[in-house]
Every structure is written in C-alpha cells, then in structure tokens.
Write an enzyme that holds these catalytic residues in place. Structure first.
Site, PDB file in Angstrom:
ATOM      1  N   THR A 159      35.824  18.566  30.629  1.00 43.92           N
ATOM      2  CA  THR A 159      35.517  19.983  30.790  1.00 43.92           C
ATOM      3  C   THR A 159      36.448  20.799  29.920  1.00 43.92           C
ATOM      4  OG1 THR A 159      34.857  19.644  33.055  1.00 43.92           O
ATOM      5  CG2 THR A 159      35.673  21.835  32.525  1.00 43.92           C
ATOM      6  N   ARG A 187      23.789  17.181  41.297  1.00 39.87           N
ATOM      7  CA  ARG A 187      25.213  17.069  41.682  1.00 39.87           C
ATOM      8  C   ARG A 187      26.017  18.222  41.054  1.00 39.87           C
ATOM      9  NH1 ARG A 187      30.104  16.728  38.553  1.00 39.87           N
ATOM     10  NH2 ARG A 187      31.671  15.642  39.751  1.00 39.87           N
ATOM     11  N   VAL A 188      26.881  18.810  41.846  1.00 39.36           N
ATOM     12  CA  VAL A 188      27.749  19.879  41.352  1.00 39.36           C
ATOM     13  C   VAL A 188      29.189  19.432  41.511  1.00 39.36           C
ATOM     14  CG1 VAL A 188      28.517  22.245  41.808  1.00 39.36           C
ATOM     15  CG2 VAL A 188      26.081  21.693  41.890  1.00 39.36           C
ATOM     16  N   ASP A 190      33.540  20.303  40.480  1.00 35.46           N
ATOM     17  CA  ASP A 190      34.535  21.340  40.781  1.00 35.46           C
ATOM     18  C   ASP A 190      34.418  22.556  39.860  1.00 35.46           C
ATOM     19  OD1 ASP A 190      35.334  19.427  38.701  1.00 35.46           O
ATOM     20  OD2 ASP A 190      37.070  20.732  38.486  1.00 35.46           O
ATOM     21  N   THR A 210      40.373  19.467  35.386  1.00 33.36           N
ATOM     22  CA  THR A 210      39.384  18.657  34.679  1.00 33.36           C
ATOM     23  C   THR A 210      39.492  17.246  35.231  1.00 33.36           C
ATOM     24  OG1 THR A 210      38.639  17.864  32.505  1.00 33.36           O
ATOM     25  CG2 THR A 210      40.995  18.182  32.758  1.00 33.36           C
ATOM     26  N   GLY A 211      38.408  16.489  35.086  1.00 32.34           N
ATOM     27  CA  GLY A 211      38.415  15.124  35.599  1.00 32.34           C
ATOM     28  C   GLY A 211      37.342  14.967  36.664  1.00 32.34           C
ATOM     29  N   GLY A 213      35.446  15.632  39.525  1.00 34.16           N
ATOM     30  CA  GLY A 213      35.410  16.865  40.296  1.00 34.16           C
ATOM     31  C   GLY A 213      35.517  16.682  41.797  1.00 34.16           C
TER      32      GLY A 213
HETATM   33  C1  SD4 Z   1      33.037  17.449  36.934  1.00 32.38           C
HETATM   34  N1  SD4 Z   1      35.296  18.124  36.472  1.00 32.38           N
HETATM   35  O1  SD4 Z   1      31.857  17.752  36.814  1.00 32.38           O
HETATM   36  C2  SD4 Z   1      34.004  17.909  35.875  1.00 32.38           C
HETATM   37  C3  SD4 Z   1      34.029  16.914  34.763  1.00 32.38           C
HETATM   38  C4  SD4 Z   1      35.267  16.925  33.937  1.00 32.38           C
HETATM   39  O2  SD4 Z   1      36.763  15.896  32.553  1.00 32.38           O
HETATM   40  O3  SD4 Z   1      36.060  17.771  33.942  1.00 32.38           O
HETATM   41  N2  SD4 Z   1      35.596  15.952  33.226  1.00 32.38           N
HETATM   42  O4  SD4 Z   1      33.448  16.757  37.853  1.00 32.38           O
END
Ligand code: SD4
Length: 300
Positions: A159, A187-188, A190, A210-211, A213
């Site tokens: 993200t 799906r949603v 964070d 990020t990561g 969610g």
């Molecule tokens: C999510 N946080 O949809 C986002 C994906 C993301 O690094 O940030 N990836 O979960």
C-alpha cells in the site's frame, strides 16, 4: 514553524514523496500534498498494488481501498471495494468534504464517484492481467481454492501510505491500495479504515500502516501509535509499540506475526518506522528539498 516533511511507505513511496515535498515547499496544505503524492503512485502502471495496474482479487477484479485524514479538523473519509475508479484517494477526500459520512463501499462508492465527475475506467494493464493469470488461485475439482485463504504471495501486497507536515504545522495522511493480492471478492483491509490503516491528529501525530490488513485492524494499529505519541513517545518508539501489539496478538493466536509495518510523523517533523521480523520494509522521507529511502527497524 517546522520545515515541511513527508514520509511514505515502500520504495515506490519515493514518487509520492518527491511530488508531495515540492508541493509542501511551495506552501501547499498537507492534505493536498499527501493526496497528489499518492495519486502519482495510483497513476503509475508499474506499481502493481495501487490504483491503475493494481493486482486483481481472487475472481480477477481490481477492488481498491483508500482513506484520507486531516489532522487539523479530524475530518476523514474512506472508500472500500471500489471498482473502475483510479483516483480513490481523491474520492475518499470527496466523501470527507461532500458527504456527512466517513466511509462508502462498493457500488455506492462507484455511483458517488460518477456523481462527483470521476471517470470510470479499466484498472487492468496487459502486464497486470498477465501477472494475475500467472499467479491466480486455481480452483480444485470441487471448485475450492487450492491456495488456502490467507496465504498470499509475500511480495505482492503493498500500500502507499503518505503522511505530510506542512508549513503551517498541520498534518494530514492518505492510504491507498488494491489490497492483498488474490483477496476474496468483497474483502476489505485496513487501508480504508480510520484508526487502522491511518490516523492523524495535529495534537498528537500521524500514523499509517501497510502489510496484512487483518493484523493491523485487530490492534487498531494507527490509532495505537498516534495515542502513544500523544502520551509522549517519539514516532520511532510509537511505531515499535504498535508492532509489539501486532506481535503479541500473533502469539495469542498461536501464529507467526504477519508482514506488517508502520510509519509515523509528529508535529515537530520527527519520523519513525518499524516492521515485523522479516518484513524488509523500506520507506521514503522528504525534507529540505531532499528525498531518501530508509530501511525500517524489524521489531521481534
Ligand atoms: C491490505 N494493508 O489490504 C493492505 C495491503 C498492504 O502492503 O498494505 N500491503 O491488507
């Protein structure tokens, strides 16, 4: 008044930082700089996880999530699961400014985009279609996904989260993404959720994530780290504390901590970043006309 500062997630955050820093140094407001910086990443077809060219979900559809927050007023807005709109950060701002609401989802968000004069467009590129075709979940004989839900290609979910401090000393933030690769339709994560993927308050600081969610939502990651700054922690300490929460939640669930990272910026212009073990998180910082890439401290 502090010098303007801008910080963004991942190496492609450099695009957002360069663009946003020039705007901040020209006297633009933090929210404008953060959104236009993020928009440059949304427009970049080579970034396969944000906006145009973003990675498709399990059924081959690109569904985008985004939110924005203004630290001066605590004004905020988000959109989730939006199809066919490239500039979802700008759309989230319209939710904040043009409606009494904070979150619009799916078809409602798309209709709102049309109402607001946004163009509907395909978000696929030939490269993103080819990439999806190569790595998509294949249905087994009973029609069930062969890849168990929750196992995602580790390098295909990123993200862009952008935090900015302007010349008036005000903070703002933006988070925009196509979310986890091959996520379930609908799906949603964070990223569109205030307090999870983003939180900004001029009286405390700005934080973004990020990561994976689900792990960020579970601990209200950005809220946790902004509250830590309010209580007197530095941005670096606050990010490490939020990662410690993610790690502790994983222990309680008997799983390894997922790939998660946080960035933070306080009203004095101090920055921080931390990530879970093995996340190899890099982020971009711009100040005094210079933009640099840094590697975050892994917190075990
Ligand atoms: C999510 N946080 O949809 C986002 C994906 C993301 O690094 O940030 N990836 O979960």
């Amino acid at each position: 008044m502090p010098d303007p500062v801008i910080i963004a997630t991942w190496p492609f955050g450099m695009t957002a930082v360069r663009k946003g820093l020039a705007l901040l140094e020209a006297g633009k407001a933090a929210l404008d700089a953060a959104i236009l910086g993020a928009q440059a990443v949304e427009d970049d077809p080579e970034v396969g996880s944000v906006g145009y060219g973003g990675i498709a979900n399990a059924v081959g559809v690109v569904q985008l999530d985004a939110c924005v927050m203004d630290g001066k007023t605590l004004g905020c807005g988000g959109v989730a699961g939006v199809e066919n709109v490239r500039h979802v950060a700008a759309l989230a701002r319209r939710v904040m400014e043009e409606t009494p609401h904070v979150l619009l989802v799916g078809e409602g968000a798309r209709l709102f985009a049309l109402e607001q004069g946004f163009r509907l467009d395909t978000l696929h590129t030939p490269e993103s279609i080819a990439e999806w075709e190569k790595s998509r979940p294949r249905a087994g004989r009973e029609g069930r996904d062969l890849a168990p839900e929750g196992t995602f290609p580790s390098d295909s979910h990123d993200t862009v989260t952008v935090l900015a401090l302007d010349q008036t000393g005000s903070l703002a933030g933006v988070c925009t993404t196509s979310g986890l690769a091959h996520k379930r339709h609908g799906r949603v994560g964070d990223s569109p959720l205030i307090g999870a993927g983003l939180y900004v308050d001029d009286h405390a600081g700005a934080g973004g994530g990020t990561g994976v969610g689900e792990e960020i939502v579970r601990v209200c990651g950005s809220m946790v780290l902004v509250e830590a700054m309010r209580a007197g922690k530095s941005p670096q300490e606050a990010c490490e504390l939020a990662i410690a929460r993610v790690n502790a939640a994983a222990v309680r669930r008997g799983v390894h901590p997922a790939r998660v990272a946080f960035i933070a910026l306080d009203p004095k212009g101090r920055t921080g970043a931390a990530c879970t073990k093995g996340a190899k998180f890099e982020y971009a910082v711009g100040r005094k006309g210079k933009s640099e890439l840094h590697t975050a401290r892994e917190t075990g």
